[in-house]
Design an enzyme around this catalytic site. Structure first.
Site, PDB file in Angstrom:
ATOM      1  N   TYR A  47      -0.670   8.472  -2.240  1.00 35.56           N
ATOM      2  CA  TYR A  47      -0.640   8.264  -3.696  1.00 35.56           C
ATOM      3  C   TYR A  47      -1.849   8.917  -4.382  1.00 35.56           C
ATOM      4  O   TYR A  47      -1.802   9.252  -5.556  1.00 35.56           O
ATOM      5  CB  TYR A  47      -0.712   6.762  -4.023  1.00 35.56           C
ATOM      6  CG  TYR A  47       0.563   5.971  -3.872  1.00 35.56           C
ATOM      7  CD1 TYR A  47       1.701   6.504  -3.269  1.00 35.56           C
ATOM      8  CD2 TYR A  47       0.621   4.664  -4.347  1.00 35.56           C
ATOM      9  CE1 TYR A  47       2.849   5.732  -3.138  1.00 35.56           C
ATOM     10  CE2 TYR A  47       1.770   3.895  -4.233  1.00 35.56           C
ATOM     11  CZ  TYR A  47       2.874   4.427  -3.625  1.00 35.56           C
ATOM     12  OH  TYR A  47       4.012   3.666  -3.508  1.00 35.56           O
ATOM     13  N   GLY A  48      -2.932   9.026  -3.640  1.00 38.60           N
ATOM     14  CA  GLY A  48      -4.232   9.308  -4.246  1.00 38.60           C
ATOM     15  C   GLY A  48      -4.359  10.640  -4.942  1.00 38.60           C
ATOM     16  O   GLY A  48      -5.253  10.834  -5.755  1.00 38.60           O
ATOM     17  N   ASP A  56       0.872  -1.186   0.000  1.00 39.61           N
ATOM     18  CA  ASP A  56       0.000   0.000   0.000  1.00 39.61           C
ATOM     19  C   ASP A  56       0.903   1.228   0.000  1.00 39.61           C
ATOM     20  O   ASP A  56       2.119   1.120   0.213  1.00 39.61           O
ATOM     21  CB  ASP A  56      -0.887  -0.022   1.262  1.00 39.61           C
ATOM     22  CG  ASP A  56      -1.812   1.187   1.345  1.00 39.61           C
ATOM     23  OD1 ASP A  56      -2.451   1.513   0.319  1.00 39.61           O
ATOM     24  OD2 ASP A  56      -1.885   1.818   2.408  1.00 39.61           O
ATOM     25  N   SER A  57       0.291   2.391  -0.198  1.00 35.16           N
ATOM     26  CA  SER A  57       1.063   3.639  -0.122  1.00 35.16           C
ATOM     27  C   SER A  57       1.539   3.908   1.302  1.00 35.16           C
ATOM     28  O   SER A  57       2.427   4.735   1.499  1.00 35.16           O
ATOM     29  CB  SER A  57       0.182   4.806  -0.569  1.00 35.16           C
ATOM     30  OG  SER A  57      -0.883   4.954   0.344  1.00 35.16           O
ATOM     31  N   CYS A  88      -4.330  -1.627  -1.851  1.00 32.88           N
ATOM     32  CA  CYS A  88      -4.498  -0.194  -2.077  1.00 32.88           C
ATOM     33  C   CYS A  88      -5.473  -0.023  -3.240  1.00 32.88           C
ATOM     34  O   CYS A  88      -5.233  -0.535  -4.337  1.00 32.88           O
ATOM     35  CB  CYS A  88      -3.146   0.430  -2.429  1.00 32.88           C
ATOM     36  SG  CYS A  88      -3.232   2.174  -2.836  1.00 32.88           S
ATOM     37  N   ASN A  89      -6.573   0.674  -2.978  1.00 29.73           N
ATOM     38  CA  ASN A  89      -7.570   0.891  -4.031  1.00 29.73           C
ATOM     39  C   ASN A  89      -7.006   1.755  -5.157  1.00 29.73           C
ATOM     40  O   ASN A  89      -7.300   1.535  -6.328  1.00 29.73           O
ATOM     41  CB  ASN A  89      -8.803   1.581  -3.446  1.00 29.73           C
ATOM     42  CG  ASN A  89      -9.557   0.679  -2.487  1.00 29.73           C
ATOM     43  OD1 ASN A  89     -10.507   0.034  -2.871  1.00 29.73           O
ATOM     44  ND2 ASN A  89      -9.123   0.623  -1.242  1.00 29.73           N
ATOM     45  N   THR A  90      -6.184   2.730  -4.781  1.00 31.86           N
ATOM     46  CA  THR A  90      -5.638   3.652  -5.777  1.00 31.86           C
ATOM     47  C   THR A  90      -4.762   2.892  -6.772  1.00 31.86           C
ATOM     48  O   THR A  90      -4.904   3.044  -7.989  1.00 31.86           O
ATOM     49  CB  THR A  90      -4.811   4.747  -5.060  1.00 31.86           C
ATOM     50  OG1 THR A  90      -5.644   5.344  -4.058  1.00 31.86           O
ATOM     51  CG2 THR A  90      -4.324   5.788  -6.020  1.00 31.86           C
ATOM     52  N   GLU A 140      -2.602   8.805   8.379  1.00 25.30           N
ATOM     53  CA  GLU A 140      -1.156   8.516   8.474  1.00 25.30           C
ATOM     54  C   GLU A 140      -0.537   9.247   9.673  1.00 25.30           C
ATOM     55  O   GLU A 140       0.429   8.788  10.257  1.00 25.30           O
ATOM     56  CB  GLU A 140      -0.428   8.918   7.177  1.00 25.30           C
ATOM     57  CG  GLU A 140      -0.677   7.987   6.001  1.00 25.30           C
ATOM     58  CD  GLU A 140       0.077   6.649   6.076  1.00 25.30           C
ATOM     59  OE1 GLU A 140       1.158   6.586   6.681  1.00 25.30           O
ATOM     60  OE2 GLU A 140      -0.449   5.647   5.524  1.00 25.30           O
ATOM     61  N   CYS A 185     -10.962   2.938   0.062  1.00 25.17           N
ATOM     62  CA  CYS A 185      -9.539   3.201   0.344  1.00 25.17           C
ATOM     63  C   CYS A 185      -9.198   2.383   1.577  1.00 25.17           C
ATOM     64  O   CYS A 185      -9.975   2.374   2.550  1.00 25.17           O
ATOM     65  CB  CYS A 185      -9.333   4.689   0.621  1.00 25.17           C
ATOM     66  SG  CYS A 185      -7.704   5.085   1.284  1.00 25.17           S
ATOM     67  N   THR A 186      -8.063   1.688   1.539  1.00 23.62           N
ATOM     68  CA  THR A 186      -7.769   0.775   2.655  1.00 23.62           C
ATOM     69  C   THR A 186      -7.412   1.504   3.956  1.00 23.62           C
ATOM     70  O   THR A 186      -7.316   0.861   5.003  1.00 23.62           O
ATOM     71  CB  THR A 186      -6.629  -0.196   2.281  1.00 23.62           C
ATOM     72  OG1 THR A 186      -5.520   0.552   1.769  1.00 23.62           O
ATOM     73  CG2 THR A 186      -7.096  -1.208   1.248  1.00 23.62           C
ATOM     74  N   HIS A 187      -7.227   2.808   3.880  1.00 21.77           N
ATOM     75  CA  HIS A 187      -7.056   3.559   5.131  1.00 21.77           C
ATOM     76  C   HIS A 187      -8.391   3.744   5.872  1.00 21.77           C
ATOM     77  O   HIS A 187      -8.405   3.919   7.087  1.00 21.77           O
ATOM     78  CB  HIS A 187      -6.480   4.950   4.855  1.00 21.77           C
ATOM     79  CG  HIS A 187      -5.010   4.977   4.555  1.00 21.77           C
ATOM     80  ND1 HIS A 187      -4.470   4.466   3.400  1.00 21.77           N
ATOM     81  CD2 HIS A 187      -3.961   5.467   5.278  1.00 21.77           C
ATOM     82  CE1 HIS A 187      -3.152   4.649   3.410  1.00 21.77           C
ATOM     83  NE2 HIS A 187      -2.820   5.258   4.538  1.00 21.77           N
TER      84      HIS A 187
HETATM   85  N1  DGL Z   1      -4.778   3.042   1.036  1.00 25.62           N
HETATM   86  C1  DGL Z   1      -4.730   3.706  -0.249  1.00 25.62           C
HETATM   87  C2  DGL Z   1      -5.985   3.331  -1.049  1.00 25.62           C
HETATM   88  O1  DGL Z   1      -6.552   2.306  -0.768  1.00 25.62           O
HETATM   89  C3  DGL Z   1      -4.488   5.156   0.004  1.00 25.62           C
HETATM   90  C4  DGL Z   1      -4.002   5.881  -1.156  1.00 25.62           C
HETATM   91  C5  DGL Z   1      -3.229   7.123  -0.866  1.00 25.62           C
HETATM   92  O2  DGL Z   1      -2.067   7.019  -0.479  1.00 25.62           O
HETATM   93  O3  DGL Z   1      -3.765   8.224  -1.117  1.00 25.62           O
HETATM   94  O4  DGL Z   1      -6.392   3.997  -1.956  1.00 25.62           O
END
Ligand code: DGL
Length: 270
Positions: A42-43, A10-11, A73-75, A154, A187-189
């Site tokens: 990343y998003g 993930d990011s 990570c969805n992104t 984060e 988003c996994t966050h």
């Molecule tokens: N956990 C990432 C996701 O699922 C976060 C992406 C990010 O870093 O913006 O999209």
């Protein structure tokens, strides 16, 4: 049988939310996790940047001999899944969007109003919207990016008035205007702020892709005869910047006595 670890990335720390449901369903499995904490989020980055970063990390995991890559990570799933699948034809590469889209298609119909929240890149890619509508064309869908959530999470700003205000800032009118009754945490966050969302909008049915992906992984491993048994591999967590929050989050998410964790730092050539 295959005792090699599953590679997750993930990011940042968000993808960690995929691991407890996985280990609950498959306690024999072991994982290597990479969080790109030095370059998160990343998003809000360009698709070309997201592709470059994700290929670097996937290469790193492949060098560590993983049996499967899970894009936690969805992104990255929205932007780079086809490239990653082409790059490693011999390793299953699993994205997080399909299992969640399938859950929506399975459990919702045209009487529902489904909302998707995610990063800018995920929402602008239309990956969720396209896949859900392909699986179930009658479903009413609306999506909104919530770019402030990942940096706050984060930073560990979670059980906090600032996070609640941020949730309301993005979601109050979205939920009211579209009469949303089902919400996809795209988003996994976001599972880390699920309690906040539940408290503010208790009527929402929440779909959490970090939980849905475990069954998908299990199916893929079973079909390919890749399930682990009595592995002595230690679950290992890498971060490109070993921030205090990353370490705290692992301690918070995992029952440290059950899962051994080893923290390692990794410097990337950007
Ligand atoms: N956990 C990432 C996701 O699922 C976060 C992406 C990010 O870093 O913006 O999209």
């Amino acid at each position: 049988m295959d005792n090699r670890p599953i590679g997750f990335f993930d990011s940042g720390l968000g993808g960690l939310t995929c691991i407890p449901p996985l280990l609950a369903a498959m306690p024999e499995e072991r994982v290597i996790y990479f969080g790109d904490t030095a370059r998160t989020p990343y998003g809000s980055k360009a698709p070309s940047t997201i592709k470059t970063f994700s290929l670097q990390i996937a290469d790193f995991l492949v060098q560590r001999n993983v049996k499967m890559i899970v894009i936690a990570c969805n992104t990255v799933s929205a932007i780079s899944l086809p490239e990653l699948q082409q790059r490693y034809p011999d390793i299953p590469v699993v994205g997080i969007i399909r299992p969640a889209a399938e859950k929506v298609a399975r459990t919702c119909d045209k009487s529902n109003s489904v909302g998707i929240i995610g990063t800018k890149a995920t929402i602008q890619s239309n990956a969720y919207q396209d896949l859900i509508l392909q699986l179930s064309p009658d479903i009413r869908l609306n999506a909104i990016p919530c770019p402030a959530f990942v940096p706050l999470i984060e930073e560990g700003i979670i059980e906090n008035e600032i996070m609640d205000l941020s949730i309301k800032y993005y979601m109050d009118s979205f939920i009211e205007d579209h009469k949303i009754d089902t919400l996809v945490l795209g988003c996994t966050h976001y599972p880390l702020i699920r309690d906040n969302i539940n408290r503010i909008y208790p009527f929402l049915n929440i779909i959490d892709p970090s939980r849905e992906i475990a069954a998908h992984i299990q199916r893929q491993l079973t079909e390919r005869d890749l399930l682990a048994k009595n592995s002595d591999f230690e679950n290992t967590f890498y971060a490109s910047d070993l921030s205090e929050n990353f370490v705290n989050m692992i301690n918070r998410i995992f029952e440290i006595n059950r899962f051994k964790v080893e923290f390692k730092n990794l410097d990337f050539d950007v």
